[in-house]
Design an enzyme around this catalytic site. Structure first.
Site, PDB file in Angstrom:
ATOM      1  N   ASP A  14      -8.824  -1.137  -2.022  1.00 46.63           N
ATOM      2  CA  ASP A  14      -8.148  -2.370  -2.418  1.00 46.63           C
ATOM      3  C   ASP A  14      -8.900  -2.994  -3.596  1.00 46.63           C
ATOM      4  O   ASP A  14     -10.132  -3.027  -3.616  1.00 46.63           O
ATOM      5  CB  ASP A  14      -8.090  -3.354  -1.236  1.00 46.63           C
ATOM      6  CG  ASP A  14      -7.094  -4.465  -1.469  1.00 46.63           C
ATOM      7  OD1 ASP A  14      -6.061  -4.502  -0.786  1.00 46.63           O
ATOM      8  OD2 ASP A  14      -7.350  -5.332  -2.358  1.00 46.63           O
ATOM      9  N   ILE A  15      -8.171  -3.504  -4.570  1.00 46.63           N
ATOM     10  CA  ILE A  15      -8.783  -4.058  -5.787  1.00 46.63           C
ATOM     11  C   ILE A  15      -9.507  -5.376  -5.503  1.00 46.63           C
ATOM     12  O   ILE A  15     -10.388  -5.777  -6.258  1.00 46.63           O
ATOM     13  CB  ILE A  15      -7.703  -4.233  -6.890  1.00 46.63           C
ATOM     14  CG1 ILE A  15      -8.322  -4.207  -8.267  1.00 46.63           C
ATOM     15  CG2 ILE A  15      -6.870  -5.493  -6.664  1.00 46.63           C
ATOM     16  CD1 ILE A  15      -7.302  -4.084  -9.389  1.00 46.63           C
ATOM     17  N   ASN A  75       0.875  -6.307   6.711  1.00 48.38           N
ATOM     18  CA  ASN A  75       1.510  -7.590   6.415  1.00 48.38           C
ATOM     19  C   ASN A  75       2.984  -7.316   6.112  1.00 48.38           C
ATOM     20  O   ASN A  75       3.301  -6.440   5.297  1.00 48.38           O
ATOM     21  CB  ASN A  75       0.847  -8.254   5.212  1.00 48.38           C
ATOM     22  CG  ASN A  75      -0.587  -8.677   5.503  1.00 48.38           C
ATOM     23  OD1 ASN A  75      -0.911  -9.053   6.620  1.00 48.38           O
ATOM     24  ND2 ASN A  75      -1.434  -8.613   4.494  1.00 48.38           N
ATOM     25  N   GLY A 117       1.983 -12.852   4.126  1.00 44.77           N
ATOM     26  CA  GLY A 117       1.032 -12.470   3.087  1.00 44.77           C
ATOM     27  C   GLY A 117       1.344 -11.175   2.379  1.00 44.77           C
ATOM     28  O   GLY A 117       0.535 -10.704   1.572  1.00 44.77           O
ATOM     29  N   GLN A 118       2.526 -10.583   2.648  1.00 43.89           N
ATOM     30  CA  GLN A 118       2.860  -9.355   1.912  1.00 43.89           C
ATOM     31  C   GLN A 118       3.174  -9.712   0.466  1.00 43.89           C
ATOM     32  O   GLN A 118       4.023 -10.575   0.201  1.00 43.89           O
ATOM     33  CB  GLN A 118       4.053  -8.622   2.543  1.00 43.89           C
ATOM     34  CG  GLN A 118       4.303  -7.255   1.895  1.00 43.89           C
ATOM     35  CD  GLN A 118       5.439  -6.460   2.548  1.00 43.89           C
ATOM     36  OE1 GLN A 118       6.141  -6.963   3.432  1.00 43.89           O
ATOM     37  NE2 GLN A 118       5.627  -5.233   2.094  1.00 43.89           N
ATOM     38  N   HIS A 176       2.360  -0.439   3.179  1.00 45.86           N
ATOM     39  CA  HIS A 176       0.938  -0.087   3.107  1.00 45.86           C
ATOM     40  C   HIS A 176       0.207  -0.620   4.317  1.00 45.86           C
ATOM     41  O   HIS A 176       0.470  -1.716   4.797  1.00 45.86           O
ATOM     42  CB  HIS A 176       0.291  -0.623   1.826  1.00 45.86           C
ATOM     43  CG  HIS A 176       0.480  -2.096   1.615  1.00 45.86           C
ATOM     44  ND1 HIS A 176       1.635  -2.636   1.093  1.00 45.86           N
ATOM     45  CD2 HIS A 176      -0.331  -3.139   1.865  1.00 45.86           C
ATOM     46  CE1 HIS A 176       1.517  -3.945   1.019  1.00 45.86           C
ATOM     47  NE2 HIS A 176       0.334  -4.283   1.498  1.00 45.86           N
ATOM     48  N   HIS A 188      -3.477  -1.805   5.583  1.00 45.22           N
ATOM     49  CA  HIS A 188      -4.839  -2.181   5.230  1.00 45.22           C
ATOM     50  C   HIS A 188      -5.758  -1.632   6.320  1.00 45.22           C
ATOM     51  O   HIS A 188      -5.507  -1.871   7.512  1.00 45.22           O
ATOM     52  CB  HIS A 188      -5.014  -3.701   5.234  1.00 45.22           C
ATOM     53  CG  HIS A 188      -4.192  -4.449   4.239  1.00 45.22           C
ATOM     54  ND1 HIS A 188      -4.725  -4.977   3.077  1.00 45.22           N
ATOM     55  CD2 HIS A 188      -2.881  -4.791   4.236  1.00 45.22           C
ATOM     56  CE1 HIS A 188      -3.772  -5.613   2.405  1.00 45.22           C
ATOM     57  NE2 HIS A 188      -2.641  -5.516   3.084  1.00 45.22           N
TER      58      HIS A 188
END
Ligand code: 5GP
Ligand code: ZN
Length: 119
Positions: free
Chosen positions: A35-36, A92, A98-99, A105, A107
């Site tokens: 994750d960035i 999410n 919070g998507q 995806h 997390h």
């Protein structure tokens, strides 16, 4: 059509190699990358290469692919050595939860204490 790449989808661009990512695992059907904006020492996103807007849509349309994603979350946890200490898998779903990227995806979060219930 369900599963086809979407032109404006960030994660489809990562699958296509048009946006760089730090890939930690890849199979024929799934990619896992850092994750960035990591929220934990281990924060990896596991995505199907095919485009579905969220986890439930993915599971409904292609249960085997959903299973591939779920299996890879465990493989990521083992590879990044958070399996013994424990880790959390989060999907999410919807803006209110919070998507922000509407390509399914998971997390994978670990490497620190994780409170329950989450915020
Ligand atoms: P969501 O908020 O949709 O559940 O998760 C989207 C995740 O994608 C966020 O944790 C965010 O940090 C991550 N993200 C957004 N843009 C990029 C990007 O360009 N590269 C990577 N590796 N992660 C990204
Ligand atoms: Zn996509």
């Amino acid at each position: 059509m369900a599963g086809e790449p979407e032109a404006d989808c960030l994660f489809c661009k990562i699958v296509a190699g048009e946006v760089p990512a730090t890939v930690v695992r890849e199979t024929d059907t799934v990619v896992a990358f850092q994750d960035i904006n990591p929220q934990a020492p281990c924060h990896v996103l596991v995505i199907p290469k095919a485009h579905y807007r969220d986890a439930a849509s993915l599971a409904t349309a292609d249960p085997a692919l959903a299973a591939d994603v779920l299996r890879e979350t465990g493989a990521v946890a083992t590879q990044l050595k958070v399996d013994a200490s424990g880790y959390r898998v989060v999907f999410n779903t919807g803006t209110g939860a919070g998507q922000t990227v509407f390509h399914a995806h998971a997390h994978v979060l670990g490497g620190r204490g994780l409170e329950w219930p989450p915020g």
